[in-house]
Design a protein around this motif. Structure first.
Motif, mmCIF file in Angstrom:
data_model
loop_
_atom_site.group_PDB
_atom_site.id
_atom_site.type_symbol
_atom_site.label_atom_id
_atom_site.label_comp_id
_atom_site.label_asym_id
_atom_site.label_seq_id
_atom_site.Cartn_x
_atom_site.Cartn_y
_atom_site.Cartn_z
ATOM 1 N N PRO A 50 0.799 -1.235 0.000
ATOM 2 C CA PRO A 50 0.000 0.000 0.000
ATOM 3 C C PRO A 50 0.830 1.284 0.000
ATOM 4 C CG PRO A 50 -0.921 -1.571 1.555
ATOM 5 C CD PRO A 50 0.363 -2.154 1.065
ATOM 6 N N LEU A 51 2.085 1.219 0.464
ATOM 7 C CA LEU A 51 2.920 2.427 0.431
ATOM 8 C C LEU A 51 3.157 2.893 -1.006
ATOM 9 C CD1 LEU A 51 5.695 1.701 3.122
ATOM 10 C CD2 LEU A 51 4.030 3.564 3.164
ATOM 11 N N LEU A 52 3.051 1.972 -1.956
ATOM 12 C CA LEU A 52 3.330 2.310 -3.354
ATOM 13 C C LEU A 52 2.083 2.753 -4.125
ATOM 14 C CD1 LEU A 52 5.738 -0.673 -4.150
ATOM 15 C CD2 LEU A 52 6.350 1.693 -3.613
ATOM 16 N N HIS A 53 0.907 2.643 -3.486
ATOM 17 C CA HIS A 53 -0.328 3.014 -4.191
ATOM 18 C C HIS A 53 -0.418 4.522 -4.382
ATOM 19 C CE1 HIS A 53 -2.443 -0.849 -2.525
ATOM 20 N NE2 HIS A 53 -1.486 -1.127 -3.379
ATOM 21 N N GLU B 149 -3.149 7.846 -5.639
ATOM 22 C CA GLU B 149 -4.571 8.196 -5.640
ATOM 23 C C GLU B 149 -5.243 7.644 -6.905
ATOM 24 O OE1 GLU B 149 -5.908 9.290 -3.080
ATOM 25 O OE2 GLU B 149 -7.614 10.606 -3.481
#
Lengths: 313, 59
Positions: free
Chosen positions: B12-15, B17
């Motif tokens: 999720p750190l790489l997601h 918006e």
């Protein structure tokens, strides 16, 4: 370890629906879950999924009540749910670092993808509010009635605790609201599981006190999680004063029974409850000879943070 | 990134918006298909439990 606020001299004084359900189902189950704090090694997928889903929707309504647009609030809770459903790894300072993996739900219906899908579909199904429809209630001080934790005195040294996800106004009346997920069809049989029910009767009792206003009942938004789709149904529940009083009477009796069992360290099994809800998680433990239980407990169960209803969320 | 399967398998750190918007759009499109499908192709809805007490006779 944190001080356990809900216990005094080893006896439970802070109660909630989960403690009551457990003690009413079986005093031996109450002993394992509430006194020893042991659970099977495999976490229940249903608890995990339901917890993440409820947290996302509770947060969604919180954002909405603060004035955030529906789409922005939805994006925020999708972000949160993606984060919460990842098995994180941490550096030495305790910060999340890249690595880990998605949490394995090990269930064909309740998966990480169906969790995110169900949140998005729920918001599109029920998330829109209108002035003549269901709206989040605002307390007298103006704050939205979401995430309301309560600990109300039942007697001089006994408390009943709970957490109202959201209180809404509809047709000029107040209702508490709750989210449920199930793998089963949303039939009238499903909803009959909630009548009677400790959690919801407790909400109706507490709601009046917390809100200082009459509460007409509750609204349950149920989601059927299936392979490939999620279906929703909304049901209304109401309780008469007499039903609430009867529930209170039973609550006092259950608490007294569990306290007495704790004082005597005698927790008999209720063998008629072993098969409820797909089988008690302690069934295998109870099934083996008492002399073998301690070793079985050590190898198949683990100790978790004690259940502590009086500790604020 | 924006490929749904890839977003789900990525930390999720790489997601971004846009990744989250793509997920919402994808599932909304899926819901539209589900809602517009003929009833016969949807999973059957469980009937409401109805019990006629007269059918039960003397219990």
């Amino acid at each position: 370890m944190k001080e356990r606020l809900s216990f005094k001299d080893g006896i439970q004084i802070g109660w909630d629906a989960t403690s009551l359900d457990t003690a009413q189902a079986c005093l031996r189950k109450y002993y394992y879950r509430m006194i020893l704090n042991v659970v099977p090694q495999d976490t229940s997928v249903h608890l995990l999924f339901g917890g993440l889903y409820a947290k996302a929707l509770e947060t969604f309504y919180h954002y909405r009540a603060e004035g955030m647009s529906l789409d922005s609030a939805l994006l925020r809770v999708v972000e949160q749910a993606l984060w919460d459903s990842w098995d994180h790894v941490y550096d030495e300072a305790g910060n999340v670092i890249q690595g880990g993996a998605p949490i394995a739900f090990n269930d064909p219906k309740k998966t990480r993808i169906s969790l995110i899908q169900s949140i998005i579909w729920y918001v599109d199904e029920f998330g829109h509010e209108s002035k003549d429809g269901i709206q989040t209630h605002h307390l007298q001080n103006g704050t939205p009635a979401v995430e309301l934790s309560f600990a109300l005195p039942l007697s001089e040294d006994l408390y009943y605790c709970g957490h109202l996800d959201r209180v809404v106004s509809y047709g000029g009346q107040l209702y508490w609201m709750d989210q449920k997920t199930t793998g089963s069809a949303l039939s009238s049989y499903y909803f009959s599981n909630f009548r009677p029910n400790n959690q919801f009767t407790g909400y109706s009792w507490a709601g009046k006190i917390v809100l200082q206003s009459p509460v007409a009942g509750g609204i349950i938004d149920a989601a059927q999680i299936a392979v490939g789709f999620t279906r929703f149904e909304r049901a209304f529940i109401s309780h008469t004063e007499a039903q609430i009083n009867e529930w209170l009477d039973g609550t006092f009796y259950t608490i007294e029974l569990a306290q007495q069992a704790t004082r005597e360290q005698h927790f008999p099994m209720n063998l008629t409850a072993c098969g409820n809800y797909g089988g008690c998680p302690y069934r295998q433990l109870c099934a083996i000879s008492p002399s073998l239980r301690e070793a079985y407990l050590k190898s198949n169960f683990h100790t978790i943070e004690p259940w502590d209803p009086l500790r604020p969320r | 990134m924006n490929d749904i399967a890839r977003v789900f398998s990525t930390h999720p750190l790489l997601h971004t918006e846009d990744d989250r918007k793509a997920i919402v759009a994808e599932f909304r499109a899926k819901r539209a298909v589900f809602k517009s499908a003929p009833t016969a192709t949807k999973a059957p809805k469980a009937p409401a439990a109805k019990i006629n007490l007269d059918d039960l006779g003397d219990l």
